[in-house]
Design a protein around this motif. Structure first.
Motif, PDB file in Angstrom:
ATOM      1  N   LEU A  85       0.870  -1.184   0.000  1.00  0.00           N
ATOM      2  CA  LEU A  85       0.000   0.000   0.000  1.00  0.00           C
ATOM      3  C   LEU A  85       0.904   1.229   0.000  1.00  0.00           C
ATOM      4  N   HIS A  86       0.640   2.188  -0.914  1.00  0.00           N
ATOM      5  CA  HIS A  86       1.530   3.351  -1.034  1.00  0.00           C
ATOM      6  C   HIS A  86       0.753   4.584  -1.494  1.00  0.00           C
ATOM      7  N   ASP A  87       1.408   5.732  -1.368  1.00  0.00           N
ATOM      8  CA  ASP A  87       0.827   6.971  -1.895  1.00  0.00           C
ATOM      9  C   ASP A  87       1.716   7.505  -3.014  1.00  0.00           C
ATOM     10  N   HIS A  88       1.317   8.650  -3.608  1.00  0.00           N
ATOM     11  CA  HIS A  88       2.061   9.227  -4.742  1.00  0.00           C
ATOM     12  C   HIS A  88       2.431  10.692  -4.509  1.00  0.00           C
ATOM     13  N   ARG A  89       1.458  11.443  -3.969  1.00  0.00           N
ATOM     14  CA  ARG A  89       1.644  12.865  -3.620  1.00  0.00           C
ATOM     15  C   ARG A  89       1.753  13.779  -4.836  1.00  0.00           C
ATOM     16  N   TYR A 137      -4.143   6.659  -2.401  1.00  0.00           N
ATOM     17  CA  TYR A 137      -3.631   5.460  -1.730  1.00  0.00           C
ATOM     18  C   TYR A 137      -4.106   4.210  -2.463  1.00  0.00           C
ATOM     19  N   HIS A 138      -3.177   3.390  -2.868  1.00  0.00           N
ATOM     20  CA  HIS A 138      -3.604   2.122  -3.477  1.00  0.00           C
ATOM     21  C   HIS A 138      -2.527   1.048  -3.354  1.00  0.00           C
ATOM     22  N   LEU A 139      -2.988  -0.139  -3.672  1.00  0.00           N
ATOM     23  CA  LEU A 139      -2.120  -1.317  -3.704  1.00  0.00           C
ATOM     24  C   LEU A 139      -2.372  -1.935  -5.077  1.00  0.00           C
ATOM     25  N   VAL A 154       2.400   7.992 -16.194  1.00  0.00           N
ATOM     26  CA  VAL A 154       2.851   9.379 -16.306  1.00  0.00           C
ATOM     27  C   VAL A 154       2.550  10.035 -14.965  1.00  0.00           C
ATOM     28  N   TYR A 155       3.522  10.733 -14.412  1.00  0.00           N
ATOM     29  CA  TYR A 155       3.349  11.392 -13.113  1.00  0.00           C
ATOM     30  C   TYR A 155       3.675  12.874 -13.218  1.00  0.00           C
ATOM     31  N   GLY A 156       3.086  13.661 -12.324  1.00  0.00           N
ATOM     32  CA  GLY A 156       3.292  15.102 -12.359  1.00  0.00           C
ATOM     33  C   GLY A 156       4.538  15.573 -11.651  1.00  0.00           C
TER      34      GLY A 156
HETATM   35 FE   LIG Z   1       0.909   3.632  -7.375  1.00  0.00          FE
END
Ligand SMILES: [Fe+2]
Length: 199
Positions: A85-89, A137-139, A154-156
């Motif tokens: 389980l993790h976040d990205h921010r 939040y997802h896994l 793709v991330y910001g």
């Molecule tokens: Fe992710």
């Protein structure tokens, strides 16, 4: 055209979007349709960025904007591999290129505990959108235990350098991490001589 040109076209178009500042939702919507186009075909990702590792999932950097406004990675799952389980921010777009993955989203209570809200499956050609403060939040897991799956994200931000966290879903205990990347070298997008030869 060369094999890599769909990725280059995506990068050029996404960079162009940034030329006229857009609110994040509009950027995500436009970016998602560009990503849908990129993953509508599966003939452009070089083999070295599609290779699973037996130890854990791999995150290969395909491109980072020089101003670190966005980055593009190939996320390669070996059979049965999954994230904690993790976040990205930062905002994110996830496009499924090959195989299938499952995503379980979580919400966090004010007391810090997590609750799973839904699980969805992503198949080839489908795009999912991540937004901080909405669904951060997802896994995620490879839905297959006998084959590789690959998604293009793709991330910001330059995601490999973003300070974020993993969590124990039962206790809510947080552990800081910075993901980095699995590769030392990135794809050569710019050898146009091959296109001239092919023309
Ligand atoms: Fe992710």
């Amino acid at each position: 055209m060369t094999a890599i040109s769909p990725l280059r076209d995506f990068i050029v178009e996404f960079t162009r979007i940034h030329a006229s500042p857009l609110p994040t939702p509009a950027l995500q919507t436009k970016g998602a349709s560009l990503l849908e186009k990129l993953i509508s075909r599966d003939d452009w990702l070089p083999e070295e960025f599609a290779r699973p590792s037996p130890e854990r999932y791999s995150q290969y950097l395909l491109h980072c904007d020089p101003l670190e406004r966005f980055s593009i990675v190939s996320f390669v799952w070996g059979p049965g591999q999954k994230t904690p389980l993790h976040d990205h921010r930062v905002w994110g777009l996830i496009g499924m290129l090959r195989g299938r993955e499952s995503e379980t989203q979580f919400v966090r209570d004010t007391d810090g505990h997590f609750h799973a809200t839904k699980t969805r499956f992503l198949g080839p050609g489908e795009v999912s959108i991540l937004t901080p403060d909405v669904n951060d939040y997802h896994l995620v897991a490879n839905a297959f235990d006998d084959q590789t799956s690959i998604s293009i994200h793709v991330y910001g931000a330059n995601i490999g350098g973003v300070a974020r966290a993993t969590y124990d879903p039962d206790t809510g205990q947080e552990k800081a991490f910075i993901s980095g990347y699995s590769n030392e070298e990135i794809p050569n997008l710019w050898d146009r001589s091959r296109e001239r030869k092919a023309a």
